[in-house]
Design an enzyme around this catalytic site. Structure first.
Site, short mmCIF file in Angstrom:
data_model
loop_
_atom_site.label_atom_id
_atom_site.label_comp_id
_atom_site.label_asym_id
_atom_site.label_seq_id
_atom_site.Cartn_x
_atom_site.Cartn_y
_atom_site.Cartn_z
CG ASP A 68 -1.83 1.14 1.36
OD1 ASP A 68 -2.68 1.25 0.48
OD2 ASP A 68 -1.73 1.93 2.32
CD GLU A 93 -2.28 2.78 -3.45
OE1 GLU A 93 -3.30 3.43 -3.67
OE2 GLU A 93 -1.65 2.85 -2.39
C1 GLC Z 1 -4.09 3.36 -0.34
C2 GLC Z 1 -5.35 2.55 -0.20
C3 GLC Z 1 -6.44 3.45 0.29
C4 GLC Z 1 -6.04 4.01 1.63
C5 GLC Z 1 -4.67 4.69 1.55
C6 GLC Z 1 -4.11 4.93 2.92
O1 GLC Z 1 -4.21 4.36 -1.29
O2 GLC Z 1 -5.65 1.91 -1.40
O3 GLC Z 1 -7.67 2.79 0.37
O4 GLC Z 1 -6.98 4.91 2.09
O5 GLC Z 1 -3.73 3.89 0.89
O6 GLC Z 1 -3.69 3.73 3.50
#
Ligand code: GLC
Length: 558
Positions: A221, A281
């Site tokens: 993440d 991500e």
């Molecule tokens: C990423 C996740 C999202 C979350 C953020 C903070 O972007 O996909 O859902 O709010 O991280 O952890």
């Protein structure tokens, strides 16, 4: 007719253990399926999904053609950001079940060749994590330096101008010690200090804990924001304001710092000890930035997500063609993503009101027939649409509460999976934590299974093709008919045969030429494998009449 040939790149990844006869690692051919556990299936009928619910649907996923599930965070959490605020990385939130339920899910998955990928929130913890509770207890606490604490610039002034993506200043004053801590996301999500070797070690140990339990990898993440400039240099302020009236900023000093790549390499070394995969991500603006996340020696993420298509406005075959060409030219194994739990569902984004299901099929055919690993989002296969909150009182996602009405938050794309047309779409007997859209009466698993023309039936056929046609798995990519701005045509060639894919990205009928000689097929034999046409094709064609937003997939042999 113009032609662009892009060969499948040689892959250093295939040197690793666990490769198939073609030299591919399991994840290269896999279809990943993202599950938002709160919303998938509720086994104990409390209105919130759980792990047993997921286990009960593994047969459905197997039949669909899924090889791995990525479960968004299911660890103990105060749920401020619905699990992305983790208070214990090595346990399961009781709301979702027990560690035993988790082990059972992994074991049942294994029996069906479905691997389990967990979501690792590497950038920050919850403010309720024991590390942070200790960290804020005093300036000399053991974990003080596990987070980023600084003095303010002056009374009431944060250390610098960095903004939280979920609010105003990214700094929060803690009255007890009189210092500020840094949080790129909510104040309840303090950023870890990855410059501290103890943090790095603890986090790598977390991954080992789960690998030993049979987890096949992680989706990492928010990796872009792992490191910050230690001098806390102010970010350059750009002209204009964002939709909330905040100054636009170039997040030069708290995003995509070079040190991020050191952390990726370390996480990768640990993953390699267990033959596991890392998905990132990775929000990037161009292919060059994306390339960096694979690592100069292919030693970082095997699967950095290419999220760039999610930012395309409208459907332009030219825009897709250019992007695919750039990705292929970069030479890595692609990971195209069209939707997830943070962005408006693809069905809603592309819908034109007249051809919604056709467009959903067309987008499916696009990302499931291109080179690379595929990541689906739950419900996409049945054409689930966004169901945004109707009023501020209905909002659950704090972003929506903060930004209403300009920003409605992400509830709309996180609603319960639509299993059938009974109450609550068969997700739960209890009132679900988010309301199901009215379209659940037509777009649900049970009804779509029975309808050969449904979005689900199309996905099932498409995924079956993807798993059986060698050219779709291993073939190169040859772009054809590039002069047509409305139609994307390509072939995937493998050992003397090929799969031809034609996608009409427009609302008008398009006549498409069948000349495959530029791809080396002068008088090919053609077998139609799958179309989304409403009318049956009759007779012979020199030019194929493609219905609006339709798909044509055929097998070509010499
Ligand atoms: C990423 C996740 C999202 C979350 C953020 C903070 O972007 O996909 O859902 O709010 O991280 O952890």
């Amino acid at each position: 007719m113009t032609l662009a040939v892009l060969r499948a790149a040689p892959r250093a990844e295939s040197q690793q253990k666990g490769v198939d006869a073609q030299g591919h690692a399991w994840w290269q051919h896999a279809v990943f399926y993202e599950i938002y556990p709160r919303s998938f299936a509720d086994s104990n009928n409390d209105g919130v999904g759980d792990l047993k619910g997921i286990t009960s649907k593994l047969d459905y996923l197997k039949e669909l053609g899924v090889n791995a599930i990525w479960i968004t965070p299911c660890f103990p959490s105060p749920q401020v950001d619905f699990g992305y605020d983790v208070s214990d990385y090595e346990a399961i939130d009781p709301m979702y079940g027990t560690m035993e339920d988790f082990d059972k899910l992994v074991a049942e998955g294994k029996q069906r060749d479905i691997r389990v990928i967990l979501d690792f929130v590497v950038n920050h913890t919850s403010d309720q994590h024991k590390w942070f509770i200790d960290s804020k207890s005093s300036k000399t606490a053991e974990h003080r330096d596990w987070y980023i604490w600084r003095d303010g610039k002056g009374p009431g002034q944060p250390p610098n101008n960095w903004l939280s993506t979920f609010g105003l200043s990214a700094w929060k004053l803690d009255p007890k010690t009189g210092q500020y801590y840094y949080h790129y996301f909510y104040p309840e999500q303090p950023d870890l200090n990855w410059r501290n070797p103890a943090v790095e070690k603890a986090m790598l140990d977390v991954t080992r804990f789960w690998y030993k339990r049979g987890v096949a990898g992680f989706r990492l993440d928010a990796v872009d924001t792992l490191y910050e400039d230690p001098n806390l240099t102010d970010n350059p302020v750009l002209p204009g304001k964002d939709k909330f009236g905040r100054p636009n900023m170039n997040e030069k000093y708290n995003k995509k710092l070079p040190e991020v790549h050191d952390a990726m390499r370390k996480l990768r070394t640990t993953a390699d000890e267990y033959g596991s995969v890392l998905i990132g991500e990775t929000w990037t603006s161009n292919v060059e930035q994306l390339k960096d996340y694979y690592g100069t020696k292919n030693d970082e993420l095997q699967m950095p997500m290419d999220l760039m298509m999610t930012g395309f406005k409208g459907l332009s075959a030219d825009e897709y063609r250019k992007h695919i060409a750039a990705v292929n030219a970069a030479g890595h194994w692609p990971v195209y993503v069209i939707t997830n739990h943070d962005i408006v569902r693809s069905y809603t984004r592309y819908a034109d009101g007249a051809h919604n299901d056709d467009i959903a099929k067309m987008m499916a055919a696009l990302y499931l027939t291109l080179r690379g690993s595929a990541i689906m989002y739950y419900g996409e296969e049945i054409g689930m649409e966004n169901n945004d909150p109707k009023s501020k009182d209905d909002v659950q996602d704090p972003i929506g509460k903060l930004g209403w009405p300009l920003e409605k938050g992400r509830d709309g794309e996180r609603t319960p999976m639509q299993w059938n047309h009974t109450a609550n779409a068969g997700f739960s007997v209890a009132k679900p934590w988010l309301p199901v859209p009215t379209s659940a009466s037509t777009h649900n698993v049970a009804d779509e299974m029975k309808d050969p023309d449904s979005v689900l039936s199309f996905y099932r056929k498409l995924l079956a093709l993807r798993h059986t046609e060698a050219a779709l798995l291993d073939g190169d990519y040859v772009s054809l008919n590039e002069e047509n701005p409305n139609v994307l045509t390509y072939v995937r060639r493998y050992k003397g045969e090929a799969i031809l894919v034609i996608l009409n990205m427009s609302a008008a009928v398009q006549k498409v030429r069948f000349d495959l000689s530029p791809a080396g097929f002068v008088e090919p034999k053609m077998e139609v494998l799958l179309t989304s046409f409403h009318k049956q094709l009759k007779g012979m064609f020199m030019e194929l009449p493609m219905e609006p937003y339709s798909v044509f997939i055929a097998k070509i042999t010499k």
